[in-house]
Design a protein around this motif. Sequence first.
Motif, short mmCIF file in Angstrom:
data_model
loop_
_atom_site.label_atom_id
_atom_site.label_comp_id
_atom_site.label_asym_id
_atom_site.label_seq_id
_atom_site.Cartn_x
_atom_site.Cartn_y
_atom_site.Cartn_z
N MET A 1 24.91 -15.77 -47.82
CA MET A 1 26.08 -15.55 -46.96
C MET A 1 26.46 -14.07 -47.02
O MET A 1 26.58 -13.50 -48.10
N LYS A 2 26.66 -13.48 -45.87
CA LYS A 2 26.95 -12.05 -45.81
C LYS A 2 28.24 -11.74 -46.56
O LYS A 2 29.23 -12.45 -46.44
N TYR A 3 28.22 -10.65 -47.32
CA TYR A 3 29.33 -10.18 -48.14
C TYR A 3 29.61 -11.08 -49.34
O TYR A 3 30.62 -10.92 -50.01
N ILE A 4 28.76 -12.06 -49.59
CA ILE A 4 28.91 -12.89 -50.79
C ILE A 4 27.66 -12.79 -51.65
O ILE A 4 27.70 -12.25 -52.76
N ALA A 5 26.54 -13.29 -51.13
CA ALA A 5 25.32 -13.35 -51.93
C ALA A 5 24.88 -11.98 -52.42
O ALA A 5 24.46 -11.82 -53.58
N TYR A 7 26.57 -9.53 -53.19
CA TYR A 7 27.47 -9.00 -54.21
C TYR A 7 27.42 -9.82 -55.50
O TYR A 7 28.23 -9.62 -56.40
N ARG A 8 26.46 -10.76 -55.55
CA ARG A 8 26.26 -11.56 -56.76
C ARG A 8 24.80 -11.50 -57.22
O ARG A 8 24.31 -12.41 -57.89
N GLU A 230 34.09 -9.53 -56.06
CA GLU A 230 32.77 -10.03 -56.44
C GLU A 230 32.28 -9.30 -57.69
O GLU A 230 32.71 -8.18 -57.97
#
Length: 379
Positions: A1-5, A7-8, A230
């Motif tokens: 997912m953009k801006y989630i994955a 950053y993890r 994040e």
Amino acid sequence: MKYIAEYRDGELAHHIAARIAAEVRPGRNYRFMEFCGGHTHAMARYGIEIFLPDSVRMIHGPGCPVCVLPIGRIDLAIRLALERGVMLCTYGDTMRVPASEGLSLIQAKARGADVRMVYSAADALALADRHPEREVVFLAIGFETTTPPTALVLREARERAVPNFSVLCCHVLTPAAITHILESAEVRQLGTVPIDGFIGPAHVSIVIGSQPYEHFAEEYRKPVVITGFEPLDVMQGILMLVRQVNAGRAEVENEFSRAVTPEGNLAAQNLVSQVFELRESFEWRGLGDVPYSALKIRPAFAAWDAERKFALQYTSVPDHRQCECGAILRGVKRPTDCKLFGTVCTPESPMGSCMVSNEGACAAHYAYGRFKDIPVVSA
């Protein structure tokens, strides 16, 4: 997912951790305060402190809106619900904050008070519309992030002349709290809370922008890095602080540039200024009375101000004598320094506010970090 994955990413996390380890200087300690409870939770959830060298220590700040709400404010809401018969609406975590005489809003509900959990101020106004025969009071808490929605609802209530709705305003302000911390004896005189820089709030900064933090960099020579929630955001923010300290700089840097601008959300700021004005003083749990650190409803909206409508008088109430929430919120102590932590004080039965919200330092450590405190014993 953009801006989630992205950053993890574990590989990137190890890369940033290696950069931090390489850039810290031998014999130099780095002490950074993450003001926001969202960062405290993120650090505990993702185990970020495990990646940091021993010379880098994170200090938990008072940026959890539930945690800093003093007992006396909860008492006002409980009295409204139990004694005045209002329908008291608020956010879920607020219902569990311990108040006087062993009560909380959820315990008041068990005694027959009409206390309801809502997801927004708009939900409370909708309840007032559906129950015109009842007085509905919304207990509004939070920093600059949750203030604009409350302002919107107050403006709508006035425009539609909703007579049975009011707001008990407990909105507080981030910059004033940071100033209070930097002016405290523990930071300026005693040195018991050495702070080399701040991880600046994310959501708050979307509203107020990065400019308000420039005062802390210029006046107190403390670098501020506004950082997302994040794990890679937080780690990059720590690396940026290390680099500022090493270079002798004290500037405001914006790691969370995908959401935060220098000026912030001007429309939200204008709306808030139309509806609210500064209080001369407001009590924070752990910090005491902090001047010009909270908002009150302007006289133009007095008919929807619960404090005026019900002639409420605030009384300060001390915390539980053995609870260390106050010291934890000031960064003087850590959750494990409290004798009650994890024994009589748990998320299921909190003795202090820091154990209530998942943004509280005690609740975050209980959920993600307490097992690290148990020494490993070989069989």
